[in-house]
Design an enzyme around this catalytic site. Structure first.
Site: not given
Ligand SMILES: Nc1ncnc2c1ncn2[C@@H]1O[C@H](COP(=O)(O)OS(=O)(=O)O)[C@@H](OP(=O)(O)O)[C@H]1O
Ligand SMILES: Nc1ncnc2c1ncn2[C@@H]1O[C@H](COP(=O)(O)OP(=O)(O)O)[C@@H](O)[C@H]1O
Length: 199
Positions: A35, A39, A41, A108
């Site tokens: 989701l 975490g 990234s 994904s």
């Molecule tokens: N509608 C919606 N649903 C999910 N995520 C959203 C959406 N709109 C924008 N974002 C931002 O885009 C990041 C997800 O992009 P991805 O390329 O990983 O998505 S996917 O794999 O194609 O589903 C996701 O980043 P991460 O938080 O790093 O997962 C969000 O920041």
């Molecule tokens: N054990 C952990 N592993 C990964 N992220 C963590 C953890 N504990 C806290 N975090 C925090 O959760 C957030 C995760 O964000 P991010 O890495 O951008 O997630 P994603 O790429 O899945 O959207 C960051 O702010 C990170 O510092």
């Protein structure tokens, strides 16, 4: 019919094996899925840093470097997410061919899309890393404020809210990022690669 029917594959004299030998390590995809806010990234970049410290070549692909460039024409409909993952899968395969580890950090959300990428690669080259974190915890973290916007209906089709996330059934690695620290999650990935003699 594919648009590339009349294109011939160009065989190269230098192979993936040559490049792996030169680098002194294997090359695989570490496919992080989970989701938003789970975490992906953070952990992918921390693993890449650890690999760098060990003189191992790797590259991180994530939304910031792909959705702003190669895939900037794509949104978040099911169709666009599928195309997003298909292209990232193809790019990942090139990185594996280049003899490097590639760490991908994309939600994904669809099993079938992840399976297509697995099938593109050879046995053992696709390591699925499921970042398992309850949505309640992701919502508390909400690093980009997107859950808040999704709950308010400002963003539509948000994964986990009004768009599905299909959990991996047999991932190679599960990281419970609400239970273990970033460092512990990194150790788990490095431990897996070491046990598989990939590094
Ligand atoms: N509608 C919606 N649903 C999910 N995520 C959203 C959406 N709109 C924008 N974002 C931002 O885009 C990041 C997800 O992009 P991805 O390329 O990983 O998505 S996917 O794999 O194609 O589903 C996701 O980043 P991460 O938080 O790093 O997962 C969000 O920041
Ligand atoms: N054990 C952990 N592993 C990964 N992220 C963590 C953890 N504990 C806290 N975090 C925090 O959760 C957030 C995760 O964000 P991010 O890495 O951008 O997630 P994603 O790429 O899945 O959207 C960051 O702010 C990170 O510092």
């Amino acid at each position: 019919m594919s648009k590339s029917t009349n294109v011939t594959w160009h065989e190269t004299s230098l192979t993936k094996e040559h490049r792996r030998k030169q680098n002194g390590h294997e090359s695989t995809v570490l496919w992080f899925t989970g989701l938003s806010g789970s975490g992906k990234s953070t952990i992918a970049n921390a693993v890449a840093k650890e690999l760098y410290n060990r003189n191992i070549r790797s590259y991180v692909l994530d939304g910031d470097n792909i959705r702003h460039g190669l895939n900037k024409d794509l949104g978040f409909s099911e169709e666009d997410r599928t195309e997003n993952i298909r292209r990232i899968g193809e790019v990942s395969k090139l990185f594996v061919d280049s003899g490097q580890f590639v760490l991908t950090a994309f939600i994904s959300p669809f099993r079938a899309d992840r399976q297509i990428v697995r099938d593109l690669l050879e046995e053992g080259e696709f390591i699925e890393v499921y970042i398992k974190c309850p949505i309640e915890e992701c919502e508390v973290r909400d690093p980009k404020g997107l859950y808040d916007k999704a709950r308010k209906g400002i963003i539509k089709d948000f994964t986990g809210i009004d768009s599905p996330y299909e959990e991996p059934e047999q991932p190679e690695i599960i990281l419970e990022s609400d239970q273990y620290s970033i460092e512990e999650c990194v150790e788990q990935v490095i431990g897996y690669l070491t046990a598989k003699k990939a590094i």
